[in-house]
Design a protein around this motif. Structure first.
Motif, PDB file in Angstrom:
ATOM      1  N   CYS A 115      -5.871 152.964  12.474  1.00 29.50           N
ATOM      2  CA  CYS A 115      -7.065 152.183  12.182  1.00 29.50           C
ATOM      3  C   CYS A 115      -6.696 150.879  11.464  1.00 29.50           C
ATOM      4  O   CYS A 115      -6.038 150.907  10.425  1.00 29.50           O
ATOM      5  CB  CYS A 115      -8.020 152.989  11.306  1.00 29.50           C
ATOM      6  N   LEU A 161     -14.909 152.726  16.256  1.00 24.29           N
ATOM      7  CA  LEU A 161     -15.308 153.659  15.204  1.00 24.29           C
ATOM      8  C   LEU A 161     -16.673 153.287  14.653  1.00 24.29           C
ATOM      9  O   LEU A 161     -17.433 154.126  14.191  1.00 24.29           O
ATOM     10  CB  LEU A 161     -14.284 153.656  14.070  1.00 24.29           C
ATOM     11  N   LEU A 180     -19.020 155.009  16.821  1.00 23.69           N
ATOM     12  CA  LEU A 180     -18.905 156.458  16.716  1.00 23.69           C
ATOM     13  C   LEU A 180     -19.412 156.964  15.371  1.00 23.69           C
ATOM     14  O   LEU A 180     -19.798 158.112  15.237  1.00 23.69           O
ATOM     15  CB  LEU A 180     -17.449 156.875  16.909  1.00 23.69           C
ATOM     16  N   PHE A 181     -19.410 156.067  14.392  1.00 21.71           N
ATOM     17  CA  PHE A 181     -19.794 156.461  13.036  1.00 21.71           C
ATOM     18  C   PHE A 181     -21.218 157.053  12.991  1.00 21.71           C
ATOM     19  O   PHE A 181     -21.396 158.173  12.499  1.00 21.71           O
ATOM     20  CB  PHE A 181     -19.656 155.242  12.112  1.00 21.71           C
ATOM     21  N   GLY A 234     -21.262 160.377  14.651  1.00 21.04           N
ATOM     22  CA  GLY A 234     -20.666 161.388  13.793  1.00 21.04           C
ATOM     23  C   GLY A 234     -21.632 161.842  12.712  1.00 21.04           C
ATOM     24  O   GLY A 234     -21.729 163.036  12.390  1.00 21.04           O
ATOM     25  N   VAL A 280     -14.897 156.636   7.700  1.00 19.37           N
ATOM     26  CA  VAL A 280     -15.302 156.239   9.049  1.00 19.37           C
ATOM     27  C   VAL A 280     -14.464 156.976  10.079  1.00 19.37           C
ATOM     28  O   VAL A 280     -14.983 157.480  11.086  1.00 19.37           O
ATOM     29  CB  VAL A 280     -15.172 154.709   9.201  1.00 19.37           C
ATOM     30  N   CYS A 281     -13.169 157.070   9.814  1.00 26.67           N
ATOM     31  CA  CYS A 281     -12.294 157.757  10.754  1.00 26.67           C
ATOM     32  C   CYS A 281     -12.699 159.222  10.890  1.00 26.67           C
ATOM     33  O   CYS A 281     -12.777 159.762  11.994  1.00 26.67           O
ATOM     34  CB  CYS A 281     -10.845 157.677  10.293  1.00 26.67           C
ATOM     35  N   SER A 325     -16.157 159.547  12.667  1.00 22.21           N
ATOM     36  CA  SER A 325     -16.009 159.241  14.088  1.00 22.21           C
ATOM     37  C   SER A 325     -15.247 160.348  14.789  1.00 22.21           C
ATOM     38  O   SER A 325     -15.555 160.711  15.929  1.00 22.21           O
ATOM     39  CB  SER A 325     -15.265 157.926  14.254  1.00 22.21           C
ATOM     40  N   ALA A 364     -17.479 162.995  15.725  1.00 23.85           N
ATOM     41  CA  ALA A 364     -18.237 162.638  16.917  1.00 23.85           C
ATOM     42  C   ALA A 364     -17.405 162.824  18.167  1.00 23.85           C
ATOM     43  O   ALA A 364     -17.815 163.481  19.136  1.00 23.85           O
ATOM     44  CB  ALA A 364     -18.724 161.201  16.803  1.00 23.85           C
ATOM     45  N   TYR A 385      -9.366 151.479  22.099  1.00 21.15           N
ATOM     46  CA  TYR A 385      -9.211 151.457  20.651  1.00 21.15           C
ATOM     47  C   TYR A 385      -7.734 151.377  20.279  1.00 21.15           C
ATOM     48  O   TYR A 385      -7.330 150.577  19.433  1.00 21.15           O
ATOM     49  CB  TYR A 385      -9.849 152.713  20.063  1.00 21.15           C
TER      50      TYR A 385
END
Lengths: 427, 677
Positions: B182, B396, B399-400, B403, B443-444, B447, B450, B513
């Motif tokens: 990231c 991300l 995706l956040f 998630g 965040v990672c 995500s 998710a 990504y």
């Protein structure tokens, strides 16, 4: 035999080495360059030059426009002092110009400038660099109708008998141009000023408007001690130094006392002793500081240490270093502003010392001695020393005030232990 | 370019791998039968190997800077860290602890041991000593350069366990892979970026993981471990304040939502009390931990916890509900009153110090701009631009929220924690650019939940279809319901194809990504900023090494006790590389001193001379980037000098330097601007 010879040669070759190594530092100038307009001055001013030579100076006479003169060679200065007896020179020969003279002074060398009426622009420029301004009228001379010297050679009262200086035995004869001090320059000061009745004007012409320089604002002889202790003497009269003025008797107008001999010789000899660092030269050596009770100099102090600072100050007497005795030397313990200011006590043998406590402030401090007294070279010593806070293990291990806390902590632990046992095993 | 392709492959492989892992038992039925491994063992093998790959990937993707330039320390602060680490390895720990540095902040000096977070230096020195003990003759610089990548690798492992704790091992693996590359994290942990954050993010995530573990298990041992993790974090970075505020907030939320349990009580009390005692051992923190306003929330929650426990006990003792209700009301009111009173008295008597400016500026982004120019002047304290979110998080960011949806679907103590962590840190990331770093792990992780949940659902959908004959579709139904993207009707005929298409889409996004991350790492975050690189007219790389040459000149040509005045940005580098005394440096603890320098820089020459004489300045260092087009030179920073100087000395006024409100540096500039130093 060969061995003996070897020893002998070794010994003889070492002797000059030792003598150099052990000879005390000598601040007095040795090599002096004298620039003149023509070599007649050498004989007409021989008394003054003779006094210099007899005190051990090596004078080198050159014409001011000699194309081969130079102050330095390969970055090294050839002379310790420069005497400009060349009031009318328009352009120096060789590599000398105003900038190089200023550099010469900036690197700590001494200078005597003697101008005269009709002084050239070049000499004026040199004087301006030193902080004095000669009267702008080129023909102007200092005239004093009250304090003139009674003499048989002129009647225009330009020959002044001045005794406005310390310990005058006989008045000093002066004939030449006056100058004023630049008010922005705090380093220059008058040594011989004209009396309040003097003024500066052209004696040959009628006075049409009031003279620009009057009274005791006119300086006849001024000295400068630069921040680097270079010393400069500026005078508006070259004839002051002449044999004629040295020898002639003097009688001040309105005074019945007739001095057999003018004060010029004594005055100029003493003042050139000062200019050439034979007098009033101080040195500070052996700057030491250490904690009280120790003798080694630490690299860093701790706050609230007691320390002792000492310095030795000597004065050059012309031949040797004599202890300088004074009770007004102060040391500062300085970080942006002085935290400690203490007068050093002296043992009358040149050793000054003071004891004090490091303030409760950490930082990079300096021991500063700023000693500036009129007539003496200024001493400016600074020595940097950091002051650190306590180390983690320099605090008290057990504070009496904290015993209740220790007690409560341990009683808590014991109580918890008992409680655990009771709680676990009571049933 | 070898490194680039390699790491790209690795990234794709790693992100794709969790899906493979989930499908593994599917394949194991037929193709892997020949291996005499049970499904469980195979999964373990896969998991370990994936984690190993991610571990290596996280390390090598951070080595771009070393390949591009050389093994050197980057930027400004790391030079100070390097210098202190060098001192630590040379002089030993006690000297380091008591180090009084007279070379910086002349003439005030700085107590290094008491004004830094020693975690990073001690860690690096420990690695160095270990390597030395193992007879590896490495230079301390190499250790310092590689500390951040090494800890980034360790972070991936923690992220895996954390993901496993809050969701499942698949999510853990995806989280590990995400965090490994990231850009938001890489920006502070490339090789050479020897800064506190590199170690601190590891410690932060570790503390959170251990705390969540402790809450989940209610075990004293995990809480103890969490306290030690917290200690490490405190020793490493000032960002520990985030932990000591987030955890109480989390506990408070649990209390309010009625999720109070004995597990929480044990975990929080043990963690707080021990963590506090340990944190107070760090000299820079010391009594702040019980006295400053930032730490009061934790203490308040601690007392609240005791009240809750007491109430629980009373409830247990009192069988009468009505009586208990009355008692509850009295207790809660009096507890709050006592707390408020204590806080008020403490603040009024000065025992509890108010919040610091930095903390205020976090809560109110405009605060620093109006009141504390020194904080606002730092570029990494600026509010974050939208583009930099995109730049640092890429997919991300999308995706956040997904998630978060999954987390809310399956609320537990752990998911509440990660949701709170994610939301608060996202807010802070929006306030300050540098805090994107703190938000990155959250965040990672979210995500990853998710991605993992989606892919799991999709694959299970596929599997049930292919195995309709063998097993019923009950499992697939449950899975597809949970999935947001794969909410197809069971009867729909294109379900399988749709699932495959979505799966491919997901893989496409993930590979995008990975490419994006690698590109960002290589282009944006690997430059050391002390050596500048620019593209020449023909696309060739031009390297400007002027900074280091300048410092080398200082080192060679000035007397050893010379004092150099410069704007504070360059302070650390001058002391570390030039080995000269500086007036101010990047540790901006004394605003007045900096303002004095700012005043000197923005005054007329003769006034500036007086100021500099009072500071014993021998040299002045200014940076001019006009020739090379280097934008962050002193002309650019000049307005900040004026503002900071003016903040303390009202004689400096900003309008004097502006022309009609514009900042001009050409001949049309304001006269005071042109005539100042």
């Amino acid at each position: 035999m060969a061995k003996l010879l070897l020893y002998l040669t070794l010994a003889t070759s070492l002797i000059p080495l030792f003598s150099v190594a052990f000879s005390p530092e000598n601040p007095t100038d040795r090599r002096v360059l004298v620039l003149v307009d023509d070599f007649a001055i050498k004989s007409s001013h021989s008394l003054y030059f003779g006094s210099l030579t007899s005190r051990g100076f090596q004078l080198e006479f050159k014409l001011a426009d000699d194309p081969n003169i130079g102050l330095q060679r390969y970055g090294q200065y050839l002379y310790d002092a420069l005497v400009l007896f060349c009031p009318s020179v328009e352009r120096f020969g060789g590599s000398i110009d105003v900038a190089s003279i200023v550099d010469f002074v900036d690197s700590g060398h001494d200078l005597i400038v003697a101008a005269d009426s009709n002084a050239s622009d070049l000499i004026r420029e040199v004087a301006t660099e030193c902080g004095v301004d000669f009267d702008e009228d080129p023909a102007a001379m200092v005239i004093d109708h009250i304090n003139y010297a009674v003499s048989n050679f002129d009647g225009d009262h330009t020959l002044i008998a001045s005794d406005d200086f310390i310990k005058a035995d006989a008045p000093v004869l002066f004939q030449g141009i006056g100058h004023s001090l630049n008010p922005a320059n705090s380093l220059v000061l008058k040594v011989l000023s004209a009396s309040s009745s003097a003024y500066s004007a052209n004696p040959k012409s009628k006075l049409s408007n009031p003279p620009s320089l009057t009274g005791s604002a006119i300086s006849l002889v001024s000295v400068v001690q630069a921040r680097n202790n270079a010393r400069i003497l500026i005078t508006g009269s070259l004839s002051m130094f002449s044999n004629r003025f040295f020898r002639s008797g003097v009688q001040k107008a309105g005074s019945s006392i007739k001095h057999e001999k003018s004060g010029n010789e004594q005055f100029l000899t003493e003042i050139s002793k000062w200019v050439f660092h034979e007098r009033g030269h101080l040195k500070a050596v052996n700057v030491r500081h250490h904690k009280v009770g120790e003798s080694d100099e630490p690299a860093i102090y701790r706050i609230n240490d007691d320390l002792e600072y000492s310095v030795e100050i000597y004065e050059w007497s012309g031949t040797s270093w004599e202890p300088y005795v004074s009770d007004d030397v102060q040391v500062q313990f300085y970080m942006m502003s002085p935290y400690v200011l203490k007068t050093l006590s002296t043992d009358q043998k040149g050793h000054y010392s003071a004891e004090f406590k490091v303030p409760d402030v950490y930082g990079v401090f300096q021991f500063k001695v700023e000693y500036q007294r009129l007539g003496y070279t200024s001493l400016s010593l600074s020595k940097q020393i950091p002051v650190r806070p306590y180390r983690h293990n320099e605090y008290e291990r057990f504070l009496p005030a904290a015993y209740p806390y220790y007690g409560s902590a341990f009683s808590m632990m014991a109580g918890f232990f008992i409680f655990t046992i009771v709680h676990l095993y009571s049933k | 370019m070898v490194g680039k392709t390699e790491s790209q492959n690795g990234a794709v492989k790693a992100t794709a791998a969790p899906a493979m892992n989930l499908e593994s038992d599917l394949f194991s039925n037929f193709s892997f039968k020949s291996f005499k491994l049970k499904t469980k063992q195979q999964e373990l093998l896969l998991r370990v190997s994936i984690l190993g790959l991610v571990y290596i990937l996280a390390f090598i993707t951070r080595l771009f800077s070393v390949l591009r330039y050389e093994s050197m320390i980057h930027e400004f602060d790391p030079y100070f860290n390097y210098r202190t680490t060098l001192f630590l390895t040379e002089k030993g720990f006690y000297e380091f602890w008591n180090w009084f540095d007279s070379e910086s902040w002349y003439p005030l000096g700085r107590i290094i041991g008491g004004t830094l977070y020693p975690g990073l230096m001690v860690t690096a020195a420990f690695i160095y000593w270990t390597l030395r003990f193992l007879r590896f003759a490495v230079h301390i610089r190499e250790v310092c350069v590689l500390t951040a990548p090494f800890f980034a690798s360790n972070t991936t492992v923690v992220a895996y366990f954390f993901g496993k704790e809050i969701w499942d091992s698949g999510a853990g693996l995806v989280a590990a892979a995400f965090i490994a590359i990231c850009p938001g994290y890489i920006s502070r942990s490339v090789a050479g970026s020897y800064d506190n954050e590199g170690v601190a993010i590891f410690a932060l995530l570790l503390t959170f993981y251990l705390f969540v573990k402790a809450v989940n298990t209610g075990s004293l041992a995990w809480a103890l471990a969490s306290a030690f993790g917290y200690f490490y974090m405190v020793s490493a970075w000032g960002g520990y304040v985030f932990i000591i505020n987030l955890i109480p907030l989390y506990v408070l939320v649990l209390l309010i939502t009625g999720r109070y349990s004995m597990r929480l009580y044990v975990a929080y009390n043990c963690m707080y009390v021990l963590g506090m005692l340990l944190a107070m051992q760090i000299r820079f923190v010391g009594f702040q931990h019980v006295q400053s306003g930032e730490h009061m929330a934790a203490m308040g929650v601690f007392f609240l916890m005791q009240v809750f426990y007491f109430l629980d006990w009373v409830k247990y003792m009192l069988s009468d509900t009505k009586l208990f209700q009355a008692f509850l009301r009295i207790t809660v009111t009096s507890a709050i009153a006592v707390g408020a009173l204590a806080l008020g008295v403490g603040t009024a008597s000065g025992y509890i110090s108010p919040w610091t400016g930095r903390f205020y500026s976090l809560l109110d982004p405009t605060y620093a701009k109006d009141n504390i120019p020194i904080i606002a002047s730092v570029s990494e304290h600026q509010p974050t631009a939208w583009s930099s979110f995109m730049f640092d998080f890429h997919i991300l960011l999308f995706l956040f929220p997904a998630g978060l949806y999954f987390c809310f679907k399956k609320l537990s103590d752990a998911t509440i924690f990660i949701v709170m962590y994610g939301l608060t840190s996202m807010y802070f990331a929006g306030v300050m650019v540098r805090l994107i770093l703190v938000a990155t792990p959250a965040v990672c992780l979210i995500s990853a939940i998710a991605v993992s949940a989606t892919i799991k659902n999709l694959t299970s959908l596929l599997r049930t279809k292919s195995k309709t004959a063998v097993a019923g579709s009950s499992k697939g139904t449950g899975g597809s319901k949970a999935s947001s993207k794969a909410s197809f009707d069971q009867s729909q005929p294109f379900q399988k194809n749709g699932a495959i298409a979505l799966l491919l889409g997901a893989f496409y996004l993930l590979s995008k990504y990975a490419t994006h991350c690698t590109w960002v790492t290589s282009e944006a975050y690997s430059s050391p900023s002390i050596v500048l690189a620019a593209r020449g007219a023909h696309g060739n790389r031009v390297i400007f090494d002027d900074y280091r040459e300048a410092y080398f000149w200082l080192r060679q040509n000035t007397p050893p006790d010379a004092k150099v005045m410069s704007w504070w940005d360059y302070g650390y580098q001058i002391t570390a590389m030039g080995n000269r005394t500086v007036i101010v440096d990047n540790n901006t603890w004394n605003n007045t001193h900096i303002a004095t320098v700012g005043r000197a820089m923005s005054s007329y020459e003769d006034e500036a001379y007086e100021i500099m004489r009072s500071l014993d300045v021998d040299y002045v260092l200014v940076v001019f980037g006009g020739v090379t087009g280097y934008s962050s030179d002193d002309i650019n920073k000049f307005l900040w000098m004026v503002r900071i100087g003016g903040g303390v000395f009202p004689v400096i006024k900003e309008p004097d330097y502006l022309v009609n409100g514009d900042y001009r540096v050409d001949k049309g500039a304001a006269p005071k601007m042109l005539n100042c130093l």
